[in-house]
Enzyme design. Sequence first.
Site, PDB file in Angstrom:
ATOM      1  N   ASP A 158       0.826  -1.220   0.000  1.00 20.80           N
ATOM      2  CA  ASP A 158       0.000   0.000   0.000  1.00 20.80           C
ATOM      3  C   ASP A 158       0.855   1.262   0.000  1.00 20.80           C
ATOM      4  O   ASP A 158       0.648   2.180   0.805  1.00 20.80           O
ATOM      5  CB  ASP A 158      -0.953   0.007   1.197  1.00 20.80           C
ATOM      6  CG  ASP A 158      -1.962  -1.136   1.154  1.00 20.80           C
ATOM      7  OD1 ASP A 158      -1.940  -1.897   0.175  1.00 20.80           O
ATOM      8  OD2 ASP A 158      -2.757  -1.264   2.093  1.00 20.80           O
ATOM      9  N   ASP A 194      -0.775  -4.290  -3.835  1.00 20.50           N
ATOM     10  CA  ASP A 194      -1.777  -3.205  -3.917  1.00 20.50           C
ATOM     11  C   ASP A 194      -1.126  -1.850  -3.700  1.00 20.50           C
ATOM     12  O   ASP A 194      -1.636  -1.000  -2.964  1.00 20.50           O
ATOM     13  CB  ASP A 194      -2.880  -3.421  -2.866  1.00 20.50           C
ATOM     14  CG  ASP A 194      -3.575  -4.766  -3.006  1.00 20.50           C
ATOM     15  OD1 ASP A 194      -3.620  -5.299  -4.121  1.00 20.50           O
ATOM     16  OD2 ASP A 194      -4.069  -5.285  -1.988  1.00 20.50           O
ATOM     17  N   ARG A 248      -6.390  -5.582  -9.273  1.00 17.96           N
ATOM     18  CA  ARG A 248      -7.500  -6.382  -8.767  1.00 17.96           C
ATOM     19  C   ARG A 248      -8.520  -5.439  -8.141  1.00 17.96           C
ATOM     20  O   ARG A 248      -8.181  -4.339  -7.688  1.00 17.96           O
ATOM     21  CB  ARG A 248      -7.026  -7.442  -7.770  1.00 17.96           C
ATOM     22  CG  ARG A 248      -6.293  -6.918  -6.542  1.00 17.96           C
ATOM     23  CD  ARG A 248      -5.887  -8.075  -5.643  1.00 17.96           C
ATOM     24  NE  ARG A 248      -5.239  -7.641  -4.413  1.00 17.96           N
ATOM     25  CZ  ARG A 248      -4.984  -8.442  -3.380  1.00 17.96           C
ATOM     26  NH1 ARG A 248      -5.330  -9.722  -3.437  1.00 17.96           N
ATOM     27  NH2 ARG A 248      -4.387  -7.984  -2.300  1.00 17.96           N
ATOM     28  N   TRP A 257     -10.693  -3.708  -5.665  1.00 23.66           N
ATOM     29  CA  TRP A 257     -11.025  -3.440  -4.263  1.00 23.66           C
ATOM     30  C   TRP A 257     -12.522  -3.140  -4.145  1.00 23.66           C
ATOM     31  O   TRP A 257     -13.174  -3.547  -3.198  1.00 23.66           O
ATOM     32  CB  TRP A 257     -10.176  -2.280  -3.760  1.00 23.66           C
ATOM     33  CG  TRP A 257     -10.296  -1.995  -2.301  1.00 23.66           C
ATOM     34  CD1 TRP A 257     -10.814  -2.810  -1.326  1.00 23.66           C
ATOM     35  CD2 TRP A 257      -9.866  -0.807  -1.628  1.00 23.66           C
ATOM     36  NE1 TRP A 257     -10.734  -2.209  -0.102  1.00 23.66           N
ATOM     37  CE2 TRP A 257     -10.153  -0.973  -0.256  1.00 23.66           C
ATOM     38  CE3 TRP A 257      -9.270   0.376  -2.047  1.00 23.66           C
ATOM     39  CZ2 TRP A 257      -9.872   0.000   0.696  1.00 23.66           C
ATOM     40  CZ3 TRP A 257      -8.975   1.339  -1.100  1.00 23.66           C
ATOM     41  CH2 TRP A 257      -9.281   1.152   0.252  1.00 23.66           C
TER      42      TRP A 257
END
Length: 314
Positions: A137, A158, A216, A218
């Site tokens: 992140d 991510d 992907r 969220w």
Amino acid sequence: MTLVRGDLINIVLITVDQSGKGDFQRIQDAIDAVPSQNSEQIFVYFNSPGIYKEQVVVPEDKPWITMSGTNETTTIITWSGPWHTLQNTTVSILASDFVGRNLTIQNTYGPGIQAVALSVFGDRVAFYNCRIFSYQDTLFDTSGRHYYSNCFIQGATDFIYGDALSLFHECYIHSISENGGAITAHKRSSVDENTGYSFVSCNITGIKPNSVILGRPWGPYSRIIYAYTSMTNAILPEGWNDWNNTTRQSTSYYGEYMCYGPGATSSKRVKWSHQLTSDEAKPFLTKDMINGDEWLRAVPTQFKKPSFPLKPEK
């Protein structure tokens, strides 16, 4: 006072220098000195190279601030710690009309938990020639319209995520994942929500072959576009992942246009992603996507001294 995109003169200059030769030695002290509800462009300039070990928050009531280093490899804002709250990052931009230039922003906490380097909440925010580093992140690109130009962004899981409408132009995206980590996790929650990430003329690399996915979902209507982008063999052939929720295959919008390199081969992409036509790609290719011509501003050319006291507000 109404600020416009073309204002390049009479910008308030504040200097930061660890050696004591500037107005402030700490970045946060310079930000704190800016008056609440500021209506002038403020240019916070780092006089000389340095490593600033601190957390920096630009609050919502202090718009129109630019933070500019001398060189992105030698002007470094660094912190090490996990993410617990929305502001618990190395640098948090809550204000609108912020610009970051020539900076390294990093969170050195490493793997195991979210560790955000940069979080961006404000509208009309731009970063130029910046390097943004963490592991999980890295960049919380959460809300508003944003522009990233010639930036280096690194992470494993991510590491570009949130629900903003953002254009990444000529950026270098580097994954340090070893087992299929996602570059993006976008959180668009409705088909009527005008958010998404577009990567145009970027370069994507990784530390090993077949170790990275492009994104992907969220949120159920996650939207990501890659155009004119170089992809190495770090990209897994399937390209995308539904995050173990097959219902999002029909609602997410994942597209690629005129990408190239071994990682851009489309023959094994997931069937619910899109190889875009020129008409489909067009809305995501330029600054028009973020209405950039209305708010992106050039480097100022003339400066003035601040009219407010050079000390933090109490």
